[in-house]
Design an enzyme around this catalytic site. Structure first.
Site, PDB file in Angstrom:
ATOM      1  N   SER A 137       0.868  -1.168   0.000  1.00 63.89           N
ATOM      2  CA  SER A 137       0.000   0.000   0.000  1.00 63.89           C
ATOM      3  C   SER A 137       0.908   1.222   0.000  1.00 63.89           C
ATOM      4  O   SER A 137       1.919   1.265  -0.699  1.00 63.89           O
ATOM      5  CB  SER A 137      -0.936  -0.031   1.219  1.00 63.89           C
ATOM      6  OG  SER A 137      -1.771   1.089   1.266  1.00 63.89           O
ATOM      7  N   TYR A 151      -4.288   8.123  -6.952  1.00 59.94           N
ATOM      8  CA  TYR A 151      -3.359   7.156  -6.362  1.00 59.94           C
ATOM      9  C   TYR A 151      -3.825   6.756  -4.969  1.00 59.94           C
ATOM     10  O   TYR A 151      -3.861   5.568  -4.626  1.00 59.94           O
ATOM     11  CB  TYR A 151      -1.952   7.757  -6.307  1.00 59.94           C
ATOM     12  CG  TYR A 151      -0.926   6.813  -5.716  1.00 59.94           C
ATOM     13  CD1 TYR A 151      -0.715   5.556  -6.269  1.00 59.94           C
ATOM     14  CD2 TYR A 151      -0.179   7.183  -4.600  1.00 59.94           C
ATOM     15  CE1 TYR A 151       0.220   4.686  -5.732  1.00 59.94           C
ATOM     16  CE2 TYR A 151       0.759   6.323  -4.059  1.00 59.94           C
ATOM     17  CZ  TYR A 151       0.952   5.084  -4.626  1.00 59.94           C
ATOM     18  OH  TYR A 151       1.875   4.214  -4.088  1.00 59.94           O
ATOM     19  N   LYS A 155      -5.035   3.019  -3.280  1.00 59.39           N
ATOM     20  CA  LYS A 155      -4.445   2.446  -2.072  1.00 59.39           C
ATOM     21  C   LYS A 155      -5.478   2.324  -0.946  1.00 59.39           C
ATOM     22  O   LYS A 155      -5.425   1.372  -0.155  1.00 59.39           O
ATOM     23  CB  LYS A 155      -3.241   3.280  -1.616  1.00 59.39           C
ATOM     24  CG  LYS A 155      -2.078   3.241  -2.609  1.00 59.39           C
ATOM     25  CD  LYS A 155      -1.652   1.819  -2.931  1.00 59.39           C
ATOM     26  CE  LYS A 155      -0.448   1.772  -3.854  1.00 59.39           C
ATOM     27  NZ  LYS A 155      -0.051   0.381  -4.186  1.00 59.39           N
TER      28      LYS A 155
END
Length: 276
Positions: A137, A151, A155
């Site tokens: 992660s 992004y 995650k």
């Protein structure tokens, strides 16, 4: 006492954390399915450890490639003990300015590719009654900021998936760990970053955010590799592990901020209203 020899399957071994982890596992004496889209990028690792390494072509966005790669690893080593979902990249820029293609591509790689690979491996782990799934992660899987919307969204998705998966698999002896690195000196900010072109409306914001991120200290990526190797050796590993002083500090700050906000609005949450 001899160390137990494990079989690793690591996605994205051509550079960065994946390459460093493949090398560390091989030097430790373990067996590794060293995967990459371009096998020339990992040939040196495999040639040096020919008895315990297999170069396997893998594109996590191609489901047939995923199934084929897992089958090749099982054929070579008989099992997979540790799956490391490392393949991924960052899409950075203003939310409004991203293209449809950019958005879909980052989710295909960081989320759907990780899901496909995990689904391909987990049945074998369940049958053997053991295994460890380690998902890369990021500290921005806990918190986010300007230019990181997409992004971070990928995650955050990986974090939620992993938490649920840990609960589903514990009865089968399978552990799940999220590794949450802070800023590290890999090629992440160059080769593994897709920039979003900023429109005129966001020029000032983009400049401020980029200046802030440029001021970060980038740590030695070997610390992440070492942390993963140690976590893989634990009988009861953590679900989440921030890695690096900066990541740990950011995680603590985020938790404090969330706790403060939670208590501030507790009255409204429970129907009592909010008192200024």
């Amino acid at each position: 006492m001899m160390k137990k020899q494990r079989v690793w399957f690591i996605s994205g071994c051509s550079s960065g954390f994946g390459r460093g982890l493949a090398r560390a596992a091989l030097e430790r004496g373990d067996c590794v399915a060293v995967t990459a889209r371009n096998l020339d990028a990992v040939s040196d690792l495999v040639d040096k450890h020919a008895a315990r390494a297999r170069a396997i072509q893998l594109d996590v966005t191609d489901s047939s490639s995923v199934r084929r790669a897992v089958a090749q690893a099982i054929e070579a080593f008989g099992r997979i003990d540790v799956l490391v979902n490392n393949a991924g990249y960052a899409l950075q820029g203003v939310f409004e300015d991203a293209t449809d293609a950019q958005i879909r591509r980052v989710f295909e790689t960081n989320v759907f590719g990780l899901m496909d690979l995990t689904r391909a491996v987990v049945s074998g782990m369940r049958t053997q009654g053991s295994g460890h799934i380690i998902n890369l992660s990021s500290i921005v899987g806990r918190l986010s900021g300007p230019l990181l919307a997409y992004y971070s969204a990928t995650k955050f998705a990986v974090e939620g998936l992993s938490e649920a998966l840990a609960g589903e698999l514990t009865d089968f002896g399978i552990r799940v760990t999220l590794i949450e690195p802070g800023p590290y000196a890999t090629d992440f900010a160059s080769r593994s970053l897709d920039p979003i072109a900023s429109s005129d409306a966001y020029v000032k914001l983009t400049e401020r955010a980029n200046a802030s991120y440029a001021g970060m200290i980038f740590d030695d990526p070997q610390a992440v590799v070492d942390a993963i190797v140690q976590v893989a050796s634990l009988a009861t590993p953590p679900l989440r592990l921030p890695v690096g002083t900066q990541a740990l500090g950011m995680a603590r700050d985020a938790l404090r901020a969330q706790s403060t906000e939670l208590e501030r609005w507790a009255g409204l949450s429970t129907g009592g209203g909010y008192v200024v």
